[in-house]
Design an enzyme around this catalytic site. Structure first.
Site, PDB file in Angstrom:
ATOM      1  N   CYS A  23       0.852  -1.194   0.000  1.00 29.54           N
ATOM      2  CA  CYS A  23       0.000   0.000   0.000  1.00 29.54           C
ATOM      3  C   CYS A  23       0.884   1.240   0.000  1.00 29.54           C
ATOM      4  CB  CYS A  23      -0.915  -0.012   1.223  1.00 29.54           C
ATOM      5  SG  CYS A  23      -1.803   1.544   1.486  1.00 29.54           S
ATOM      6  N   CYS A  26       0.370   3.421   3.035  1.00 27.83           N
ATOM      7  CA  CYS A  26       1.015   2.862   4.232  1.00 27.83           C
ATOM      8  C   CYS A  26       2.530   3.018   4.159  1.00 27.83           C
ATOM      9  CB  CYS A  26       0.646   1.383   4.391  1.00 27.83           C
ATOM     10  SG  CYS A  26      -1.133   1.118   4.576  1.00 27.83           S
ATOM     11  N   ASP A 403      20.963  13.381 -34.035  1.00 22.61           N
ATOM     12  CA  ASP A 403      22.312  13.613 -34.538  1.00 22.61           C
ATOM     13  C   ASP A 403      22.539  12.589 -35.643  1.00 22.61           C
ATOM     14  OD1 ASP A 403      25.062  14.413 -34.671  1.00 22.61           O
ATOM     15  OD2 ASP A 403      25.542  12.615 -33.513  1.00 22.61           O
TER      16      ASP A 403
END
Length: 707
Positions: A23, A26, A403
């Protein structure tokens, strides 16, 4: 120990691998608890990588386990030291949840056959205790501290249901929450599997030869200069350089290349690569913590902490949502009986149901799980994305500037033609040119030197060498001043028509022309070509199909630029650009074209890459500069990974939007259903934990996006 040494010691960083981190909300609470611990200067919890980094005094495993006990967060056991990791279905939570289901089935069976009420209630209560024991252990301490996380809210809801006589629903809610906790452990682990697999790529021990003695040592004890012994079929434990032997090496784990690469004496190899059928002796060039693989792992894990813009909205919303729902639950409990005459038990039931959806788990986890899955998948396929913000940016690019040399082309030009003038001898001009170019590191210079070596020509001696960046060089050879460089620098504007026509013809064919002259006389021109990469045309085509406009920026003359651009399918190009000109070109394109990325080698193009919304470096494997200076690194010289990165980013953006929308709609629907009294405890837990599991499973889909 002096005060200075103590200060340095107290600022040391210690990293802990964690389990039980399911979680995100949490995890944030856990981080705050660790920060409050005496001796800790700072602490960071990396939810995506399941990692805790502490700056300050080292904490014991027991201390961290105690701080994370409210949500079952623990320090991960080392599988090498502590045996095989326990499968998720044999974890304590899964076993208790299974036991709770059996008790519920027994209770329903007893109720169906007319068993005494006391037996039925006893079985339901046993199911509540079995299924909700872990939740209560985590939730009760939180309640005493007025910390209303999911465990605390579930504990209140189940206790309240028992208090008003809803035995059956209390048992089912405790069981369903146990199921959701178990599934979250599984789905979170699945989402992090791409990161975990990176950690397991390199062996933990290595066979080496040191001072004539063969040893098996932990990789942390292997030193630079040791000889690594790699047998057929073994993984390389360290970065190094082959000193003996030849073999095909599969380095897909580092560069994403699908085909093994042939390695022989002098070639570079990387930790985590798989040796083929040859025996290799490899001189170790980097310590374990400095290998390319270690840097990739470190950067991928750090990328989880660089939050995507979507995460800012989620964090802001979450801070307001939970307190608002708690106040609404209290209002329902007070207002329904007072104003509408609804029995207080029914009002309490509705308030308890609403409490269950008060924790914004699904919303909080919606973005980080998608970021973890996408960045981990990219890393396994040879693309290093350094943060959620860059993952989001790539998906919304309008322009990609390339490039030319080393990006669209291989970066190793070869001399295709040598044209002499004014009676000069080919052998003589090659000897003069090679003597001058041997003092330069420019790719064009090396091409001239390689041609001379191939034809067995010995360079003449050069003196007073002077380089002119972006133009060429001059030196004294055989007592005469010679110059070699670009036609713009070397030739006057009124050069004879025949010479100019010859140079223009070569440039029109896509060649880069280098002139060699002695004092006021042109001796020869060298026509060089840099071969286009096999993947460039297809990559450009796919990007155009995706609605991204490619632009080529190069220092070559406009004719060469036009020829290469036409060959790879780029419609817009700009030639004759110095590094500062590329920077100006990027700055000019941004306001008119929208978001822009610059693809280069991470060194010469660094200013332009920094100015772009996203800097993308080519060939990061073994190149520290490319790893450090860019936002995204294509570990191999493979432009085909660029369209894959765009597709992965767009898929991630789509899934993040889906997750956030689904989480919000589910929450608001649950809140709406509470007013007519339609929100049951069962529906509430399905709305909350079901949504969390679904957004995690949705995020895991990103692991299936392939090049």
């Amino acid at each position: 120990m002096s005060e200075g040494e103590q200060a340095i010691h107290s600022e040391a960083e210690i990293v802990y691998r964690l389990t039980g981190l399911t979680c995100a909300d949490c995890a944030a609470k856990f981080e705050r608890e660790v920060k409050k611990t005496p001796g800790v200067v700072d602490a960071r919890v990396n939810f995506g990588a399941s990692k805790l980094t502490i700056r300050g005094e080292e904490l014991s495993r027991e201390q961290i386990n105690r701080l994370g006990a409210f949500d079952g967060i623990r320090v991960e056991e080392d599988p090498v030291e502590d045996g095989q990791v326990i499968p998720w279905y044999r974890e304590r939570q899964a076993l208790l949840t299974g036991g709770s289901l059996l008790l519920i089935l027994f209770a329903l069976g007893a109720k169906g056959v007319g068993a005494p009420q006391s037996l039925v209630v006893g079985l339901f209560l046993s199911a509540v205790i079995t299924g909700g024991w872990e939740t209560a252990q985590k939730g009760l301490p939180g309640l005493f501290r007025l910390r209303f996380d999911m465990n605390a809210l579930m504990t209140v809801a189940v206790a309240g249901a028992i208090g008003i006589g809803y035995w059956e629903e209390a048992a089912v809610v405790a069981f369903l929450f146990g199921v959701s906790e178990t599934l979250q452990v599984y789905t979170s682990g699945k989402a992090r599997s791409s990161l975990k697999s990176l950690l397991d790529l390199a062996p933990r021990k290595a066979a080496i030869r040191r001072q004539g003695e063969e040893l098996i040592l932990p990789v942390e004890e292997v030193e630079v200069g040791d000889i690594l012994l790699v047998r057929p079929g073994e993984k390389l434990a360290m970065d190094g350089r082959v000193t003996v032997g030849m073999s095909s090496v599969n380095q897909a784990a580092i560069t994403g290349e699908s085909v093994p690469v042939f390695k022989e004496t002098g070639d570079e190899v990387f930790a985590g690569s798989l040796n083929g059928d040859g025996f290799l002796e490899v001189e170790v060039t980097k310590r374990a913590e400095e290998t390319t693989l270690s840097k990739i792992i470190s950067m991928v894990e750090e990328a989880q902490e660089k939050r995507a813009p979507a995460q800012a909205f989620v964090d802001s919303f979450s801070k307001v949502y939970t307190p608002a729902i708690l106040l609404l639950s209290l209002a329902i409990l007070l207002i329904k009986p007072t104003w509408f005459g609804i029995p207080w038990t029914d009002a309490l039931y509705d308030a308890l149901a609403l409490l269950i959806v008060a924790c914004p788990c699904a919303l909080v986890v919606s973005t980080p799980m998608a970021i973890v899955s996408a960045i981990g998948n990219a890393a396994r396929n040879g693309v290093l994305i350094k943060g959620g913000i860059y993952l989001e940016t790539v998906g919304s690019l309008n322009v990609i500037a390339f490039d030319k040399t080393g990006t669209l082309t291989r970066g190793e030009p070869v001399v295709k033609e040598v044209v002499t003038f004014n009676g000069a001898d080919r052998h003589q001009v090659l000897a003069i040119a090679a003597s001058m170019e041997s003092m330069s590191e420019h790719p064009l210079a090396r091409a001239v030197v390689r041609l001379a070596e191939a034809e067995g020509i010995v360079p003449a001696g050069a003196e007073e060498f002077q380089a002119h960046p972006g133009r060429g060089a001059e030196a004294v050879v055989d007592g005469r001043l010679h110059r070699i460089g670009s036609p713009r620098w070397m030739l006057p504007d009124d050069i004879s028509g025949e010479i100019r026509e010859r140079i223009e013809e070569l440039e029109d064919r896509g060649y880069t022309v280098v002139c060699l002259g002695a004092e006021d006389r042109l001796l020869a021109v060298f026509a060089l070509a840099d071969e286009v990469r096999d993947t460039s045309r297809e990559a450009v085509r796919e990007l155009k199909q995706a609605g991204i406009h490619p632009v080529m920026l190069t220092g070559d003359n406009n004719r060469t630029a036009r020829a290469i651009a036409a060959e790879v399918g780029v419609d817009e190009y700009r030639g004759e650009l110095l590094p500062q000109d590329k920077l100006e070109a990027v700055q000019e394109l941004k306001p008119s074209r929208g978001r822009i990325a610059m693809v280069g080698d991470g060194v010469n193009d660094a200013p332009a890459m920094a100015a772009a919304d996203t800097g993308i470096a080519m060939g990061g494997a073994g190149t520290d500069t490319a790893l450090e200076t860019s936002d995204i690194v294509l570990m191999a010289d493979d432009l085909a990974k660029l369209p894959f990165t765009v597709r992965l980013s767009r898929a991630a953006l789509g899934i993040i939007r889906q997750n956030i929308t689904f989480s919000l709609v589910t929450k608001f629907l649950a809140v709406y259903l509470v007013f007519p009294g339609w929100l049951t405890l069962w529906l509430a837990i399905f709305a909350d934990m079901g949504a969390t599991i679904l957004v995690t499973l949705n995020s895991i889909r990103l692991l299936k996006v392939k090049p």
